[in-house]
Design a protein around this motif. Sequence first.
Motif, PDB file in Angstrom:
ATOM      1  N   THR A  29       0.829  -1.201   0.000  1.00 20.24           N
ATOM      2  CA  THR A  29       0.000   0.000   0.000  1.00 20.24           C
ATOM      3  C   THR A  29       0.866   1.255   0.000  1.00 20.24           C
ATOM      4  O   THR A  29       0.597   2.201  -0.747  1.00 20.24           O
ATOM      5  CB  THR A  29      -0.954  -0.009   1.212  1.00 20.24           C
ATOM      6  N   ALA A  30       1.915   1.264   0.806  1.00 16.93           N
ATOM      7  CA  ALA A  30       2.804   2.432   0.866  1.00 16.93           C
ATOM      8  C   ALA A  30       3.536   2.636  -0.461  1.00 16.93           C
ATOM      9  O   ALA A  30       3.657   3.775  -0.941  1.00 16.93           O
ATOM     10  CB  ALA A  30       3.804   2.268   2.009  1.00 16.93           C
ATOM     11  N   GLU A  31       4.012   1.557  -1.056  1.00 15.84           N
ATOM     12  CA  GLU A  31       4.719   1.668  -2.339  1.00 15.84           C
ATOM     13  C   GLU A  31       3.771   2.129  -3.446  1.00 15.84           C
ATOM     14  O   GLU A  31       4.139   2.950  -4.290  1.00 15.84           O
ATOM     15  CB  GLU A  31       5.381   0.341  -2.707  1.00 15.84           C
ATOM     16  N   MET A  32       2.553   1.598  -3.455  1.00 11.57           N
ATOM     17  CA  MET A  32       1.560   2.036  -4.442  1.00 11.57           C
ATOM     18  C   MET A  32       1.213   3.503  -4.232  1.00 11.57           C
ATOM     19  O   MET A  32       1.083   4.252  -5.197  1.00 11.57           O
ATOM     20  CB  MET A  32       0.294   1.177  -4.371  1.00 11.57           C
ATOM     21  N   ALA A  33       1.076   3.922  -2.988  1.00 14.17           N
ATOM     22  CA  ALA A  33       0.737   5.321  -2.711  1.00 14.17           C
ATOM     23  C   ALA A  33       1.814   6.254  -3.257  1.00 14.17           C
ATOM     24  O   ALA A  33       1.497   7.266  -3.895  1.00 14.17           O
ATOM     25  CB  ALA A  33       0.555   5.533  -1.204  1.00 14.17           C
ATOM     26  N   LYS A  34       3.087   5.900  -3.040  1.00  9.98           N
ATOM     27  CA  LYS A  34       4.180   6.733  -3.559  1.00  9.98           C
ATOM     28  C   LYS A  34       4.166   6.762  -5.084  1.00  9.98           C
ATOM     29  O   LYS A  34       4.301   7.830  -5.689  1.00  9.98           O
ATOM     30  CB  LYS A  34       5.526   6.195  -3.078  1.00  9.98           C
ATOM     31  N   LEU A  36       1.654   6.082  -7.153  1.00  8.56           N
ATOM     32  CA  LEU A  36       0.453   6.746  -7.663  1.00  8.56           C
ATOM     33  C   LEU A  36       0.541   8.264  -7.493  1.00  8.56           C
ATOM     34  O   LEU A  36       0.111   9.019  -8.369  1.00  8.56           O
ATOM     35  CB  LEU A  36      -0.800   6.208  -6.968  1.00  8.56           C
ATOM     36  N   LYS A  37       1.094   8.694  -6.371  1.00  3.68           N
ATOM     37  CA  LYS A  37       1.229  10.134  -6.132  1.00  3.68           C
ATOM     38  C   LYS A  37       2.067  10.786  -7.236  1.00  3.68           C
ATOM     39  O   LYS A  37       1.773  11.900  -7.668  1.00  3.68           O
ATOM     40  CB  LYS A  37       1.864  10.386  -4.763  1.00  3.68           C
ATOM     41  N   ALA A  38       3.064  10.055  -7.717  1.00  7.68           N
ATOM     42  CA  ALA A  38       3.935  10.579  -8.769  1.00  7.68           C
ATOM     43  C   ALA A  38       3.175  10.828 -10.077  1.00  7.68           C
ATOM     44  O   ALA A  38       3.613  11.626 -10.902  1.00  7.68           O
ATOM     45  CB  ALA A  38       5.097   9.622  -9.017  1.00  7.68           C
ATOM     46  N   ALA A 114      -2.561   4.124 -14.128  1.00  4.75           N
ATOM     47  CA  ALA A 114      -2.535   3.433 -12.832  1.00  4.75           C
ATOM     48  C   ALA A 114      -2.172   1.963 -12.999  1.00  4.75           C
ATOM     49  O   ALA A 114      -1.453   1.398 -12.164  1.00  4.75           O
ATOM     50  CB  ALA A 114      -3.879   3.583 -12.127  1.00  4.75           C
ATOM     51  N   LEU A 115      -2.654   1.338 -14.059  1.00  2.00           N
ATOM     52  CA  LEU A 115      -2.315  -0.066 -14.305  1.00  2.00           C
ATOM     53  C   LEU A 115      -0.826  -0.247 -14.572  1.00  2.00           C
ATOM     54  O   LEU A 115      -0.226  -1.225 -14.113  1.00  2.00           O
ATOM     55  CB  LEU A 115      -3.137  -0.624 -15.474  1.00  2.00           C
ATOM     56  N   SER A 116      -0.214   0.699 -15.274  1.00  2.00           N
ATOM     57  CA  SER A 116       1.232   0.591 -15.516  1.00  2.00           C
ATOM     58  C   SER A 116       2.006   0.774 -14.214  1.00  2.00           C
ATOM     59  O   SER A 116       3.013   0.101 -13.981  1.00  2.00           O
ATOM     60  CB  SER A 116       1.689   1.568 -16.593  1.00  2.00           C
ATOM     61  N   VAL A 117       1.530   1.678 -13.351  1.00  2.00           N
ATOM     62  CA  VAL A 117       2.143   1.855 -12.030  1.00  2.00           C
ATOM     63  C   VAL A 117       2.009   0.562 -11.236  1.00  2.00           C
ATOM     64  O   VAL A 117       2.974   0.057 -10.656  1.00  2.00           O
ATOM     65  CB  VAL A 117       1.483   3.032 -11.270  1.00  2.00           C
ATOM     66  N   ALA A 119       1.551  -2.463 -12.325  1.00  2.00           N
ATOM     67  CA  ALA A 119       2.358  -3.534 -12.926  1.00  2.00           C
ATOM     68  C   ALA A 119       3.802  -3.445 -12.444  1.00  2.00           C
ATOM     69  O   ALA A 119       4.426  -4.471 -12.138  1.00  2.00           O
ATOM     70  CB  ALA A 119       2.286  -3.456 -14.447  1.00  2.00           C
ATOM     71  N   SER A 120       4.313  -2.246 -12.350  1.00  2.00           N
ATOM     72  CA  SER A 120       5.690  -2.062 -11.896  1.00  2.00           C
ATOM     73  C   SER A 120       5.857  -2.509 -10.441  1.00  2.00           C
ATOM     74  O   SER A 120       6.806  -3.229 -10.103  1.00  2.00           O
ATOM     75  CB  SER A 120       6.081  -0.595 -12.054  1.00  2.00           C
ATOM     76  N   VAL A 121       4.943  -2.090  -9.585  1.00  2.00           N
ATOM     77  CA  VAL A 121       5.009  -2.477  -8.168  1.00  2.00           C
ATOM     78  C   VAL A 121       4.807  -3.991  -8.036  1.00  2.00           C
ATOM     79  O   VAL A 121       5.520  -4.657  -7.280  1.00  2.00           O
ATOM     80  CB  VAL A 121       3.976  -1.692  -7.330  1.00  2.00           C
ATOM     81  N   TYR A 122       3.873  -4.540  -8.788  1.00  2.00           N
ATOM     82  CA  TYR A 122       3.602  -5.988  -8.749  1.00  2.00           C
ATOM     83  C   TYR A 122       4.843  -6.784  -9.156  1.00  2.00           C
ATOM     84  O   TYR A 122       5.233  -7.743  -8.479  1.00  2.00           O
ATOM     85  CB  TYR A 122       2.429  -6.325  -9.666  1.00  2.00           C
ATOM     86  N   LYS A 123       5.473  -6.382 -10.268  1.00  2.00           N
ATOM     87  CA  LYS A 123       6.668  -7.098 -10.734  1.00  2.00           C
ATOM     88  C   LYS A 123       7.767  -7.071  -9.681  1.00  2.00           C
ATOM     89  O   LYS A 123       8.470  -8.067  -9.473  1.00  2.00           O
ATOM     90  CB  LYS A 123       7.164  -6.502 -12.050  1.00  2.00           C
TER      91      LYS A 123
END
Length: 156
Positions: A29-34, A36-38, A114-117, A119-123
Amino acid sequence: MTIKAPGDKDFNLDDSPLYNLNRTSATYTAEMAKALKAVGMDQTQWRVLGLLGDQNPSMVNELARKGVIKMSTLTRMLERMERDGLVTRKAWEQDKRNIQVFITDKGREALEVALSVNASVYKSAVEGLSEADLDQFMKVLKHMRENLNRGPHTPK
């Protein structure tokens, strides 16, 4: 390794699967928040757009349930997203008390970002894990969720 439950002698929090699940979820959640904020988005917008990407239109109550979003938070978010042109809302024809939410073309564009963001966090999260590891992990998570849904969990 024998897993000890909270309250057991020699219980170690770092060896607790639920503690580690919670920590992993919080880290994700924290990594996604950072990330996504970008790109000018937040977690709630991401959840709403992601859910609408799967099922468009969706009912407000379904978005709240599936997105694990409080209704008051969701209402404010939908107002903002509608103002920004990402979604539209209208009363459901069969029952005017229910509101349907539709993703707009602008919302679909935001969803793609958002999906590309994601995907990066997921990978990053699954790096080094095999497909078999992930399949087993999913089975374990689903099994634990089913166990927890049986409730109640009060001491006897």
